[in-house]
Design an enzyme around this catalytic site. Structure first.
Site, PDB file in Angstrom:
ATOM      1  N   ASP A  60       0.806  -1.229   0.000  1.00  0.00           N
ATOM      2  CA  ASP A  60       0.000   0.000   0.000  1.00  0.00           C
ATOM      3  C   ASP A  60       0.836   1.275   0.000  1.00  0.00           C
ATOM      4  O   ASP A  60       0.308   2.364   0.227  1.00  0.00           O
ATOM      5  CB  ASP A  60      -0.927   0.001   1.227  1.00  0.00           C
ATOM      6  CG  ASP A  60      -2.137  -0.904   1.036  1.00  0.00           C
ATOM      7  OD1 ASP A  60      -2.806  -0.769   0.002  1.00  0.00           O
ATOM      8  OD2 ASP A  60      -2.397  -1.749   1.916  1.00  0.00           O
ATOM      9  N   GLU A  65      -0.608   9.593   1.259  1.00  0.00           N
ATOM     10  CA  GLU A  65      -1.437  10.501   2.072  1.00  0.00           C
ATOM     11  C   GLU A  65      -1.622   9.996   3.496  1.00  0.00           C
ATOM     12  O   GLU A  65      -1.736  10.795   4.438  1.00  0.00           O
ATOM     13  CB  GLU A  65      -2.825  10.635   1.432  1.00  0.00           C
ATOM     14  CG  GLU A  65      -3.811  11.384   2.308  1.00  0.00           C
ATOM     15  CD  GLU A  65      -5.201  11.454   1.729  1.00  0.00           C
ATOM     16  OE1 GLU A  65      -5.646  12.564   1.450  1.00  0.00           O
ATOM     17  OE2 GLU A  65      -5.852  10.403   1.541  1.00  0.00           O
ATOM     18  N   ASP A  66      -1.653   8.671   3.660  1.00  0.00           N
ATOM     19  CA  ASP A  66      -1.983   8.132   4.980  1.00  0.00           C
ATOM     20  C   ASP A  66      -0.855   8.279   5.991  1.00  0.00           C
ATOM     21  O   ASP A  66      -1.070   8.122   7.186  1.00  0.00           O
ATOM     22  CB  ASP A  66      -2.395   6.652   4.842  1.00  0.00           C
ATOM     23  CG  ASP A  66      -3.706   6.537   4.101  1.00  0.00           C
ATOM     24  OD1 ASP A  66      -4.609   7.341   4.385  1.00  0.00           O
ATOM     25  OD2 ASP A  66      -3.822   5.663   3.219  1.00  0.00           O
ATOM     26  N   ARG A  85       0.898  -1.217   7.598  1.00  0.00           N
ATOM     27  CA  ARG A  85       1.234   0.013   6.883  1.00  0.00           C
ATOM     28  C   ARG A  85       2.193   0.918   7.682  1.00  0.00           C
ATOM     29  O   ARG A  85       2.589   1.974   7.185  1.00  0.00           O
ATOM     30  CB  ARG A  85      -0.046   0.758   6.497  1.00  0.00           C
ATOM     31  CG  ARG A  85      -0.954  -0.073   5.574  1.00  0.00           C
ATOM     32  CD  ARG A  85      -1.893   0.774   4.764  1.00  0.00           C
ATOM     33  NE  ARG A  85      -1.179   1.792   4.033  1.00  0.00           N
ATOM     34  CZ  ARG A  85      -1.740   2.893   3.542  1.00  0.00           C
ATOM     35  NH1 ARG A  85      -3.033   3.079   3.691  1.00  0.00           N
ATOM     36  NH2 ARG A  85      -1.020   3.794   2.901  1.00  0.00           N
ATOM     37  N   ARG A 130      -9.600   2.796  11.039  1.00  0.00           N
ATOM     38  CA  ARG A 130      -8.162   3.102  11.064  1.00  0.00           C
ATOM     39  C   ARG A 130      -7.768   4.178  12.074  1.00  0.00           C
ATOM     40  O   ARG A 130      -6.605   4.245  12.494  1.00  0.00           O
ATOM     41  CB  ARG A 130      -7.716   3.566   9.669  1.00  0.00           C
ATOM     42  CG  ARG A 130      -7.947   2.559   8.563  1.00  0.00           C
ATOM     43  CD  ARG A 130      -7.037   1.353   8.713  1.00  0.00           C
ATOM     44  NE  ARG A 130      -7.341   0.349   7.711  1.00  0.00           N
ATOM     45  CZ  ARG A 130      -6.857   0.337   6.480  1.00  0.00           C
ATOM     46  NH1 ARG A 130      -6.048   1.300   6.092  1.00  0.00           N
ATOM     47  NH2 ARG A 130      -7.183  -0.620   5.641  1.00  0.00           N
ATOM     48  N   HIS A 160     -12.231   5.620   4.740  1.00  0.00           N
ATOM     49  CA  HIS A 160     -11.736   6.831   5.410  1.00  0.00           C
ATOM     50  C   HIS A 160     -12.758   7.967   5.308  1.00  0.00           C
ATOM     51  O   HIS A 160     -13.627   7.940   4.430  1.00  0.00           O
ATOM     52  CB  HIS A 160     -10.453   7.318   4.715  1.00  0.00           C
ATOM     53  CG  HIS A 160      -9.237   6.485   4.961  1.00  0.00           C
ATOM     54  ND1 HIS A 160      -8.427   6.041   3.946  1.00  0.00           N
ATOM     55  CD2 HIS A 160      -8.671   6.040   6.104  1.00  0.00           C
ATOM     56  CE1 HIS A 160      -7.407   5.356   4.459  1.00  0.00           C
ATOM     57  NE2 HIS A 160      -7.537   5.331   5.766  1.00  0.00           N
ATOM     58  N   CYS A 247      -5.366  10.007  -2.019  1.00  0.00           N
ATOM     59  CA  CYS A 247      -4.422   9.144  -1.275  1.00  0.00           C
ATOM     60  C   CYS A 247      -3.043   9.020  -1.911  1.00  0.00           C
ATOM     61  O   CYS A 247      -2.096   8.636  -1.220  1.00  0.00           O
ATOM     62  CB  CYS A 247      -4.965   7.749  -1.094  1.00  0.00           C
ATOM     63  SG  CYS A 247      -6.478   7.385  -1.841  1.00  0.00           S
TER      64      CYS A 247
HETATM   65  C1  CIR Z   1      -5.644   0.519   2.648  1.00  0.00           C
HETATM   66  O1  CIR Z   1      -6.601  -0.209   2.881  1.00  0.00           O
HETATM   67  O2  CIR Z   1      -4.986   1.032   3.536  1.00  0.00           O
HETATM   68  C2  CIR Z   1      -5.256   0.749   1.210  1.00  0.00           C
HETATM   69  N1  CIR Z   1      -5.534  -0.437   0.440  1.00  0.00           N
HETATM   70  C3  CIR Z   1      -5.993   1.934   0.623  1.00  0.00           C
HETATM   71  C4  CIR Z   1      -5.612   3.234   1.274  1.00  0.00           C
HETATM   72  C5  CIR Z   1      -6.257   4.392   0.617  1.00  0.00           C
HETATM   73  N2  CIR Z   1      -5.839   5.597   1.239  1.00  0.00           N
HETATM   74  C6  CIR Z   1      -6.560   6.683   1.298  1.00  0.00           C
HETATM   75  O3  CIR Z   1      -7.700   6.708   0.855  1.00  0.00           O
HETATM   76  N3  CIR Z   1      -6.057   7.739   1.919  1.00  0.00           N
END
Ligand code: CIR
Length: 259
Positions: A60, A65-66, A85, A130, A160, A247
């Site tokens: 991922d 962004e996360d 992650r 999350r 999210h 993201c």
């Molecule tokens: C996840 O589940 O963490 C990733 N497959 C997708 C993350 C997407 N991130 C976002 O929308 N900020």
């Protein structure tokens, strides 16, 4: 100068985390080609791309962004809610240290950048699978010196907060009212996504334009009707990984350099 931090698509993208979507085959070559278009569009809208180091073993990692919440004064590194992650964060911090002082969300607090929607000095924070209340409280404490207000918001049915709502112009939100309540965003105007496109609320506002998935034409039409300049991008494979257009980048003004 506007910077967009991005990261190459991992060859392991198909092994990504999934919460609300069924696993589908992902074509990594197409994902990489779509990502290249995304970066080119950001460049065309005035951003300089700064790529985080590749992380082929982290499925991922493209979803930079996360890993952080960046405001003018500081970058807050997150503690992602999915333990798989957490290794993504340090390599993004390496870049952000050039531009901002750094702080960090610590366990038991968890927070994903995708849960943070900034509107001026308000940060709406999604209470999701999350991000927890402790993570939101730590974010508030870290941003207190600059009078930011953290507002926890309930989110259901999607990954999210920014899967449910994003800013598409000053004072105007695009949202899916099935995922988040309009009433949470006092004083702001809203456009609802097309009923046939429930996942269309994730849009990226940059330089007066809105970067938007090409596979949501009906909602794009609503945005254009509201006078918004929509720039469509292909993101079919990222969507299968439960990602969208916000993201895949972290946008920040490079002018603010840490002492
Ligand atoms: C996840 O589940 O963490 C990733 N497959 C997708 C993350 C997407 N991130 C976002 O929308 N900020």
């Amino acid at each position: 100068m506007l910077i967009a931090i991005t990261r190459a698509v991992s060859p392991a993208l198909a092994e990504c985390e999934l919460t609300h979507r069924e696993r589908e085959p992902i074509d990594v070559a197409i994902a990489a080609a779509e990502h290249a278009v995304y970066e080119a569009v950001l460049r065309s809208l005035g951003a300089a791309i700064v790529r985080a180091r590749e992380e082929p073993g982290l499925p991922d990692a493209v979803f930079v962004e996360d890993a952080a919440v960046v405001v003018d004064e500081i970058a807050v590194m997150t503690n992602p809610g999915a333990a798989t992650r957490r290794q993504e964060v340090e390599s993004v911090a390496e870049i952000l240290r050039t531009y901002r002082p750094i702080a960090t969300i610590e366990s038991p607090g968890t927070l994903d950048g995708g849960d943070v929607l900034r509107v001026g000095r308000r940060l709406y924070v999604g209470m999701s699978s999350r991000t927890n209340a402790e993570g939101a409280a730590q974010l508030q404490a870290l941003l207190d010196p600059w009078s930011y207000e953290v507002i926890p918001v309930a989110v259901t049915g999607c990954l999210h907060l920014k899967s449910a709502v994003t800013l598409v112009a000053e004072g105007l939100l695009l949202l899916n009212p099935a995922f988040v309540r309009r009433e949470c965003f006092d004083g702001m105007d809203t456009i609802a996504v097309a009923r046939s496109e429930p996942d269309a609320a994730n849009a990226l506002l940059i330089g007066g334009a809105v970067v938007f998935p090409a596979h949501f034409p009906e909602t794009a039409h609503y945005l254009e009707h509201a006078g918004i300049h929509v720039v469509p991008v292909p993101c079919t494979q990222i969507a299968k990984a439960e990602g969208g257009v916000t993201c895949c980048s972290l946008l920040l003004d490079a002018a603010r350099v840490s002492p």
